[in-house]
Write a protein that holds these residues in place. Structure first.
Motif, PDB file in Angstrom:
ATOM      1  N   VAL A  41    -116.513 -36.917  38.917  1.00 51.61           N
ATOM      2  CA  VAL A  41    -115.600 -35.842  38.512  1.00 51.61           C
ATOM      3  C   VAL A  41    -114.197 -36.426  38.333  1.00 51.61           C
ATOM      4  O   VAL A  41    -113.780 -37.296  39.098  1.00 51.61           O
ATOM      5  CB  VAL A  41    -115.616 -34.690  39.562  1.00 51.61           C
ATOM      6  CG1 VAL A  41    -115.158 -35.166  40.933  1.00 51.61           C
ATOM      7  CG2 VAL A  41    -114.809 -33.497  39.106  1.00 51.61           C
ATOM      8  N   SER A  42    -113.503 -35.944  37.305  1.00 52.67           N
ATOM      9  CA  SER A  42    -112.136 -36.420  37.073  1.00 52.67           C
ATOM     10  C   SER A  42    -111.195 -35.811  38.104  1.00 52.67           C
ATOM     11  O   SER A  42    -111.351 -34.653  38.487  1.00 52.67           O
ATOM     12  CB  SER A  42    -111.677 -36.095  35.644  1.00 52.67           C
ATOM     13  OG  SER A  42    -111.683 -34.707  35.426  1.00 52.67           O
ATOM     14  N   LEU A  43    -110.224 -36.609  38.540  1.00 55.17           N
ATOM     15  CA  LEU A  43    -109.337 -36.216  39.638  1.00 55.17           C
ATOM     16  C   LEU A  43    -107.904 -36.008  39.176  1.00 55.17           C
ATOM     17  O   LEU A  43    -107.473 -36.608  38.190  1.00 55.17           O
ATOM     18  CB  LEU A  43    -109.321 -37.308  40.714  1.00 55.17           C
ATOM     19  CG  LEU A  43    -110.634 -37.672  41.385  1.00 55.17           C
ATOM     20  CD1 LEU A  43    -110.408 -38.830  42.349  1.00 55.17           C
ATOM     21  CD2 LEU A  43    -111.217 -36.474  42.122  1.00 55.17           C
ATOM     22  N   ASP A  44    -107.197 -35.189  39.949  1.00 55.39           N
ATOM     23  CA  ASP A  44    -105.758 -35.055  39.775  1.00 55.39           C
ATOM     24  C   ASP A  44    -105.117 -35.909  40.854  1.00 55.39           C
ATOM     25  O   ASP A  44    -105.076 -35.509  42.018  1.00 55.39           O
ATOM     26  CB  ASP A  44    -105.368 -33.577  39.956  1.00 55.39           C
ATOM     27  CG  ASP A  44    -103.872 -33.375  39.865  1.00 55.39           C
ATOM     28  OD1 ASP A  44    -103.177 -34.300  39.408  1.00 55.39           O
ATOM     29  OD2 ASP A  44    -103.393 -32.295  40.257  1.00 55.39           O
ATOM     30  N   LEU A  46    -119.725 -38.804  42.501  1.00 53.04           N
ATOM     31  CA  LEU A  46    -120.315 -37.715  43.283  1.00 53.04           C
ATOM     32  C   LEU A  46    -121.751 -38.042  43.675  1.00 53.04           C
ATOM     33  O   LEU A  46    -122.290 -37.470  44.621  1.00 53.04           O
ATOM     34  CB  LEU A  46    -120.296 -36.407  42.479  1.00 53.04           C
ATOM     35  CG  LEU A  46    -118.925 -35.827  42.157  1.00 53.04           C
ATOM     36  CD1 LEU A  46    -119.076 -34.570  41.315  1.00 53.04           C
ATOM     37  CD2 LEU A  46    -118.148 -35.512  43.428  1.00 53.04           C
ATOM     38  N   VAL A  79    -108.616 -32.162  34.402  1.00 54.40           N
ATOM     39  CA  VAL A  79    -109.062 -32.441  35.778  1.00 54.40           C
ATOM     40  C   VAL A  79    -110.270 -31.559  36.077  1.00 54.40           C
ATOM     41  O   VAL A  79    -110.364 -30.431  35.591  1.00 54.40           O
ATOM     42  CB  VAL A  79    -107.914 -32.124  36.764  1.00 54.40           C
ATOM     43  CG1 VAL A  79    -108.388 -32.201  38.207  1.00 54.40           C
ATOM     44  CG2 VAL A  79    -106.749 -33.072  36.535  1.00 54.40           C
ATOM     45  N   GLY A  80    -111.203 -32.091  36.866  1.00 50.39           N
ATOM     46  CA  GLY A  80    -112.355 -31.276  37.253  1.00 50.39           C
ATOM     47  C   GLY A  80    -113.476 -31.283  36.236  1.00 50.39           C
ATOM     48  O   GLY A  80    -114.334 -30.410  36.261  1.00 50.39           O
ATOM     49  N   ARG A 104    -113.931 -39.752  40.786  1.00 52.70           N
ATOM     50  CA  ARG A 104    -114.626 -40.031  42.048  1.00 52.70           C
ATOM     51  C   ARG A 104    -116.113 -39.861  41.829  1.00 52.70           C
ATOM     52  O   ARG A 104    -116.552 -38.872  41.221  1.00 52.70           O
ATOM     53  CB  ARG A 104    -114.164 -39.083  43.142  1.00 52.70           C
ATOM     54  CG  ARG A 104    -114.880 -39.376  44.440  1.00 52.70           C
ATOM     55  CD  ARG A 104    -114.380 -38.541  45.582  1.00 52.70           C
ATOM     56  NE  ARG A 104    -115.377 -38.559  46.640  1.00 52.70           N
ATOM     57  CZ  ARG A 104    -115.524 -37.592  47.513  1.00 52.70           C
ATOM     58  NH1 ARG A 104    -114.756 -36.522  47.461  1.00 52.70           N
ATOM     59  NH2 ARG A 104    -116.445 -37.677  48.443  1.00 52.70           N
TER      60      ARG A 104
END
Lengths: 349, 82
Positions: A242-245, A230, A322-323, A228
């Protein structure tokens, strides 16, 4: 384990405020655990910053614009290959892919240069102008859209669309128009830059989420990392993300890559509506400029692409971190006039 | 009200929602409320827990908890948020 030495030619060295994917792809390859990669940069303009990044790009050559036709491109690539001995080419611009797809089999048979590209049919199937049908074929929701060729058609859009709606260029650019007057304005701006047709798309409210992915052409999604944005620039490009779950998003990506038997890298752009539904906005037929986030998350997609291009088996990645964030920055390179002169006059650096 | 299971919260009160990419920060009281909610305690039990830990009256906690719950819902940090 000693690394295998290979030479990879990469385009998209325009690491500017609306960056091409070339430099992130090169960074990924330089960090490969399998290959010791010599990078040949392919450029269209003499001020592409990647030309002068000597720590990443070993040698650069200018190549003819796609509008020059495939014959002049092939001639130039043959010359470069004769000097450098290219193993793999990774084209990174939407506008040049048509030429490279067309030349792919000849590059392999006549020059031994491997590629990992979608077929012409796959490439055409996800064009913005036919994306709605692509969504139907691959069981993914796509906002309703239609092509228009004249601003005179905007007046009648009210029969099929409600405002706001999205005005999009064939390859790049998109603007949200709240009124017919704004739609005409964006039509003129975007068509002047990218030509016709213009795509009019239903506006879906929600959060934009994107996936960088890679398919093996046999129906397997080799890797996928959702992100997503930022921080977004005034050109709509991600400056941080940022990488998402998001299992649903990975499931949709697997389905799209699987059904379409997509070969090569791609970026899927979605809107997650306020009701939690995913709408595919675009499928870009090459890695996104933020592909290095996938490397940071444990999936080196460019390395996997090179392996597939060389005809080697690649096991699908099973997980990712993630994150993890990427945060872009700008950087002023100091370049000797002699270097600029070289690429400007002899087309090599 | 149940907090999303995958929400990460650090010792400093930094909250990360890995499904949306959103991040927030909260104070000691917010951290304690989230910790208690993660234990699936009832509203009354959460209020009692905060009252005993922070030496504050029950009416204030009840009002602040209602505000905080609204915020958690708006930020999509609870299961079945609206």
């Amino acid at each position: 384990m000693s690394k295998r030495q290979i030479t990879v030619a990469v385009s998209g060295l325009n690491n500017i405020d609306s960056p091409g994917p070339g430099i992130p792809v090169i960074r990924a390859l330089k960090e490969s655990e399998l290959f010791d990669v010599r990078i040949i940069g392919l450029s269209y303009e003499n001020l592409e910053p990647g030309l002068y990044m000597r720590d990443l790009v070993d040698k650069s050559y200018s190549i003819p614009l796609p509008s020059s036709g495939t014959a002049s491109l092939l001639e130039r690539l043959a010359y470069i290959n004769n000097v450098e001995g290219i193993d793999v080419i990774i084209p990174n611009f939407d506008a040049e892919l048509h030429s490279f797809i067309k030349l792919a089999s000849q590059l392999k048979s006549d020059y031994g240069i491997a590629t990992c590209l979608p077929t012409q049919e796959q490439f055409e199937s996800r064009h913005k102008s036919v994306l709605y049908q692509f969504g139907v074929d691959n069981e993914v929701k796509v906002p309703y859209s239609k092509m228009i060729f004249s601003s005179a058609e905007i007046g009648s859009l009210k029969n099929e669309f409600t405002y706001p709606l999205v005005i999009k260029g064939k390859y790049y650019d998109a603007s949200i128009a709240a009124t017919p007057e704004q739609a005409v304005n964006y039509f003129n701006k975007i068509s002047a830059k990218w030509g016709l047709p213009i795509i009019v798309q239903e506006f879906v409210s929600g959060n934009e989420v994107n996936v960088t992915a890679i398919g093996d052409g046999k129906g397997n999604c080799v890797g996928a990392v959702p992100m997503r944005k930022l921080y977004i620039t005034d050109k709509g490009k991600a400056w941080a993300g940022v990488s998402l779950d998001d299992e649903k998003l990975i499931e949709i990506t697997n389905r799209v890559i699987g059904n379409s038997k997509w070969k090569g890298g791609c970026e899927l752009e979605f809107i997650k509506s306020n009701a939690g539904e995913y709408y595919l906005l675009e499928m870009n037929p090459r890695f996104p400029a933020w592909v290095y986030l996938a490397v940071g998350c444990g999936q080196n997609h460019p390395e996997a692409l090179v392996k597939m291009a060389l005809g080697e088996d690649v096991k699908p990645f099973e997980n990712y971190d993630v994150g993890k964030l990427f945060i872009r920055y700008s950087f002023d390179q100091i370049v000797d006039l002699k270097d600029f002169e070289k690429i400007s006059t002899i087309g090599e650096l | 009200m149940q907090i999303n299971k995958n929400i990460a919260i650090s010792d400093s009160g930094f909250i990360f929602n890995p499904s949306t990419g959103d991040s927030f920060s909260t104070n000691q009281v917010g951290m304690e409320i989230i910790r208690l909610l993660k234990e699936n305690l009832s509203k009354e039990e959460v209020i009692a827990g905060v009252v005993s830990k922070f030496n504050v009256d029950e009416a204030t906690v009840e009002k602040d908890l209602a505000d905080f719950a609204l915020m958690l819902n708006n930020f999509q940090l609870v299961i079945n948020h609206e």
